[in-house]
Design a protein around this motif. Structure first.
Motif, PDB file in Angstrom:
ATOM      1  N   MET A   1       8.300 -23.514 -25.726  1.00 47.09           N
ATOM      2  CA  MET A   1       7.153 -23.631 -24.851  1.00 47.09           C
ATOM      3  C   MET A   1       6.782 -22.240 -24.347  1.00 47.09           C
ATOM      4  O   MET A   1       7.630 -21.446 -24.003  1.00 47.09           O
ATOM      5  N   ARG A   2       5.503 -21.991 -24.307  1.00 41.91           N
ATOM      6  CA  ARG A   2       5.004 -20.713 -23.813  1.00 41.91           C
ATOM      7  C   ARG A   2       5.137 -20.700 -22.293  1.00 41.91           C
ATOM      8  O   ARG A   2       4.736 -21.616 -21.607  1.00 41.91           O
ATOM      9  N   ARG A   3       5.730 -19.652 -21.767  1.00 39.54           N
ATOM     10  CA  ARG A   3       5.876 -19.484 -20.315  1.00 39.54           C
ATOM     11  C   ARG A   3       4.748 -18.598 -19.811  1.00 39.54           C
ATOM     12  O   ARG A   3       4.388 -17.616 -20.437  1.00 39.54           O
ATOM     13  N   THR A   4       4.207 -18.963 -18.660  1.00 40.07           N
ATOM     14  CA  THR A   4       3.186 -18.126 -18.049  1.00 40.07           C
ATOM     15  C   THR A   4       3.723 -17.608 -16.724  1.00 40.07           C
ATOM     16  O   THR A   4       4.595 -18.202 -16.108  1.00 40.07           O
ATOM     17  N   HIS A   5       3.203 -16.498 -16.317  1.00 45.29           N
ATOM     18  CA  HIS A   5       3.600 -15.882 -15.059  1.00 45.29           C
ATOM     19  C   HIS A   5       2.450 -15.991 -14.069  1.00 45.29           C
ATOM     20  O   HIS A   5       1.302 -16.212 -14.447  1.00 45.29           O
ATOM     21  N   LEU A   6       2.772 -15.810 -12.798  1.00 52.40           N
ATOM     22  CA  LEU A   6       1.731 -15.855 -11.782  1.00 52.40           C
ATOM     23  C   LEU A   6       0.620 -14.870 -12.134  1.00 52.40           C
ATOM     24  O   LEU A   6       0.882 -13.748 -12.539  1.00 52.40           O
ATOM     25  N   GLY A   7      -0.600 -15.301 -11.985  1.00 44.45           N
ATOM     26  CA  GLY A   7      -1.736 -14.447 -12.272  1.00 44.45           C
ATOM     27  C   GLY A   7      -2.209 -14.519 -13.706  1.00 44.45           C
ATOM     28  O   GLY A   7      -3.308 -14.084 -14.011  1.00 44.45           O
ATOM     29  N   GLU A   8      -1.394 -15.050 -14.617  1.00 39.59           N
ATOM     30  CA  GLU A   8      -1.827 -15.204 -16.010  1.00 39.59           C
ATOM     31  C   GLU A   8      -2.683 -16.458 -16.133  1.00 39.59           C
ATOM     32  O   GLU A   8      -2.461 -17.445 -15.441  1.00 39.59           O
ATOM     33  N   ARG A   9      -3.625 -16.397 -17.045  1.00 38.21           N
ATOM     34  CA  ARG A   9      -4.502 -17.547 -17.279  1.00 38.21           C
ATOM     35  C   ARG A   9      -3.681 -18.732 -17.789  1.00 38.21           C
ATOM     36  O   ARG A   9      -2.871 -18.602 -18.692  1.00 38.21           O
ATOM     37  N   LYS A  10      -3.907 -19.893 -17.182  1.00 40.92           N
ATOM     38  CA  LYS A  10      -3.265 -21.137 -17.606  1.00 40.92           C
ATOM     39  C   LYS A  10      -4.259 -21.908 -18.470  1.00 40.92           C
ATOM     40  O   LYS A  10      -5.431 -22.025 -18.129  1.00 40.92           O
ATOM     41  N   PHE A  11      -3.790 -22.436 -19.578  1.00 41.59           N
ATOM     42  CA  PHE A  11      -4.620 -23.241 -20.469  1.00 41.59           C
ATOM     43  C   PHE A  11      -4.259 -24.703 -20.228  1.00 41.59           C
ATOM     44  O   PHE A  11      -3.131 -25.120 -20.486  1.00 41.59           O
ATOM     45  N   ILE A  12      -5.229 -25.448 -19.720  1.00 39.03           N
ATOM     46  CA  ILE A  12      -4.996 -26.832 -19.329  1.00 39.03           C
ATOM     47  C   ILE A  12      -5.971 -27.731 -20.073  1.00 39.03           C
ATOM     48  O   ILE A  12      -7.157 -27.428 -20.173  1.00 39.03           O
ATOM     49  N   LEU A  13      -5.440 -28.835 -20.548  1.00 38.13           N
ATOM     50  CA  LEU A  13      -6.272 -29.839 -21.199  1.00 38.13           C
ATOM     51  C   LEU A  13      -6.399 -31.032 -20.265  1.00 38.13           C
ATOM     52  O   LEU A  13      -5.402 -31.555 -19.766  1.00 38.13           O
ATOM     53  N   LEU A  14      -7.614 -31.451 -20.028  1.00 38.05           N
ATOM     54  CA  LEU A  14      -7.910 -32.639 -19.236  1.00 38.05           C
ATOM     55  C   LEU A  14      -8.402 -33.729 -20.174  1.00 38.05           C
ATOM     56  O   LEU A  14      -9.365 -33.520 -20.917  1.00 38.05           O
ATOM     57  N   VAL A  15      -7.743 -34.878 -20.160  1.00 40.27           N
ATOM     58  CA  VAL A  15      -8.212 -36.039 -20.919  1.00 40.27           C
ATOM     59  C   VAL A  15      -8.674 -37.060 -19.883  1.00 40.27           C
ATOM     60  O   VAL A  15      -7.868 -37.692 -19.199  1.00 40.27           O
ATOM     61  N   GLN A  53      -4.038 -28.248 -32.420  1.00 43.83           N
ATOM     62  CA  GLN A  53      -4.664 -26.996 -32.832  1.00 43.83           C
ATOM     63  C   GLN A  53      -4.383 -25.833 -31.882  1.00 43.83           C
ATOM     64  O   GLN A  53      -4.465 -24.680 -32.283  1.00 43.83           O
ATOM     65  N   GLN A  54      -4.093 -26.123 -30.623  1.00 44.50           N
ATOM     66  CA  GLN A  54      -3.954 -25.077 -29.608  1.00 44.50           C
ATOM     67  C   GLN A  54      -2.815 -25.440 -28.665  1.00 44.50           C
ATOM     68  O   GLN A  54      -2.578 -26.609 -28.391  1.00 44.50           O
ATOM     69  N   ARG A  55      -2.149 -24.406 -28.153  1.00 48.14           N
ATOM     70  CA  ARG A  55      -1.086 -24.600 -27.163  1.00 48.14           C
ATOM     71  C   ARG A  55      -1.694 -24.675 -25.765  1.00 48.14           C
ATOM     72  O   ARG A  55      -2.537 -23.859 -25.407  1.00 48.14           O
ATOM     73  N   PHE A  56      -1.261 -25.671 -25.003  1.00 50.95           N
ATOM     74  CA  PHE A  56      -1.690 -25.810 -23.617  1.00 50.95           C
ATOM     75  C   PHE A  56      -0.478 -25.697 -22.710  1.00 50.95           C
ATOM     76  O   PHE A  56       0.629 -26.091 -23.079  1.00 50.95           O
ATOM     77  N   ASP A  57      -0.695 -25.181 -21.506  1.00 51.87           N
ATOM     78  CA  ASP A  57       0.370 -25.066 -20.523  1.00 51.87           C
ATOM     79  C   ASP A  57       0.629 -26.391 -19.826  1.00 51.87           C
ATOM     80  O   ASP A  57       1.721 -26.629 -19.324  1.00 51.87           O
ATOM     81  N   ALA A  58      -0.392 -27.255 -19.783  1.00 57.38           N
ATOM     82  CA  ALA A  58      -0.244 -28.556 -19.136  1.00 57.38           C
ATOM     83  C   ALA A  58      -1.361 -29.483 -19.604  1.00 57.38           C
ATOM     84  O   ALA A  58      -2.418 -29.036 -20.062  1.00 57.38           O
ATOM     85  N   LEU A  59      -1.098 -30.769 -19.462  1.00 57.90           N
ATOM     86  CA  LEU A  59      -2.075 -31.805 -19.782  1.00 57.90           C
ATOM     87  C   LEU A  59      -2.293 -32.642 -18.536  1.00 57.90           C
ATOM     88  O   LEU A  59      -1.327 -33.108 -17.915  1.00 57.90           O
ATOM     89  N   LEU A  60      -3.543 -32.823 -18.159  1.00 58.34           N
ATOM     90  CA  LEU A  60      -3.916 -33.736 -17.081  1.00 58.34           C
ATOM     91  C   LEU A  60      -4.454 -34.986 -17.752  1.00 58.34           C
ATOM     92  O   LEU A  60      -5.466 -34.935 -18.460  1.00 58.34           O
ATOM     93  N   LEU A  61      -3.778 -36.112 -17.562  1.00 56.08           N
ATOM     94  CA  LEU A  61      -4.054 -37.315 -18.346  1.00 56.08           C
ATOM     95  C   LEU A  61      -4.465 -38.475 -17.468  1.00 56.08           C
ATOM     96  O   LEU A  61      -3.729 -38.885 -16.560  1.00 56.08           O
ATOM     97  N   ASP A  62      -5.623 -39.030 -17.753  1.00 56.26           N
ATOM     98  CA  ASP A  62      -6.101 -40.257 -17.111  1.00 56.26           C
ATOM     99  C   ASP A  62      -5.409 -41.434 -17.810  1.00 56.26           C
ATOM    100  O   ASP A  62      -5.494 -41.566 -19.028  1.00 56.26           O
ATOM    101  N   LEU A  63      -4.737 -42.280 -17.047  1.00 56.26           N
ATOM    102  CA  LEU A  63      -4.074 -43.439 -17.656  1.00 56.26           C
ATOM    103  C   LEU A  63      -5.013 -44.631 -17.792  1.00 56.26           C
ATOM    104  O   LEU A  63      -4.597 -45.672 -18.310  1.00 56.26           O
ATOM    105  N   GLY A  64      -6.256 -44.496 -17.376  1.00 56.01           N
ATOM    106  CA  GLY A  64      -7.216 -45.591 -17.470  1.00 56.01           C
ATOM    107  C   GLY A  64      -8.348 -45.278 -18.434  1.00 56.01           C
ATOM    108  O   GLY A  64      -9.507 -45.526 -18.125  1.00 56.01           O
ATOM    109  N   LEU A  65      -8.024 -44.750 -19.602  1.00 54.22           N
ATOM    110  CA  LEU A  65      -9.047 -44.432 -20.592  1.00 54.22           C
ATOM    111  C   LEU A  65      -9.591 -45.710 -21.218  1.00 54.22           C
ATOM    112  O   LEU A  65      -8.895 -46.731 -21.276  1.00 54.22           O
ATOM    113  N   SER A  66     -10.803 -45.643 -21.734  1.00 61.58           N
ATOM    114  CA  SER A  66     -11.411 -46.834 -22.325  1.00 61.58           C
ATOM    115  C   SER A  66     -10.734 -47.247 -23.624  1.00 61.58           C
ATOM    116  O   SER A  66     -10.721 -48.420 -23.977  1.00 61.58           O
ATOM    117  N   GLU A  67     -10.128 -46.299 -24.340  1.00 61.86           N
ATOM    118  CA  GLU A  67      -9.520 -46.604 -25.644  1.00 61.86           C
ATOM    119  C   GLU A  67      -8.043 -46.998 -25.555  1.00 61.86           C
ATOM    120  O   GLU A  67      -7.500 -47.595 -26.469  1.00 61.86           O
TER     121      GLU A  67
END
Length: 88
Positions: A1-15, A53-67
């Motif tokens: 897992m890629r580690r990030t430090h304070l001040g570094e850009r975080k890559f987050i995926l929101l579903v 396709q891309q590494r993310f630092d975290a995923l924010l996941l809605d558990l009430g998706l339509s699918e």
């Protein structure tokens, strides 16, 4: 897992399939001190493809998706990307 430090850009995926909720999350993240790049998917399958396709630092996941509903969504993420932290 890629580690990030304070001040570094975080890559987050929101579903999240609700545009209003996605907008609120984006505003909350942008108002913080740490730089964040937020990617947004409205469908779990699309989000899983982006995670492939891309590494993310975290995923924010809605558990009430339509699918998919509830822990099924989380289980699908864990099967494919067990190392990514998930916030539901």
């Amino acid at each position: 897992m890629r580690r990030t430090h304070l001040g570094e850009r975080k890559f987050i995926l929101l579903v999240e399939d609700n545009p209003f909720d996605a907008h609120l999350v984006r505003r909350a993240l942008e108002s913080g001190d740490d730089p964040v790049q937020l990617e947004w998917s409205t469908r779990l399958d699309e989000g899983l493809e982006r995670m492939r396709q891309q590494r993310f630092d975290a995923l924010l996941l809605d558990l009430g998706l339509s699918e998919t509903w509830g822990l099924e969504s989380l289980e699908r993420v864990r099967e494919r990307q067990p190392e990514v932290p998930v916030v539901v």
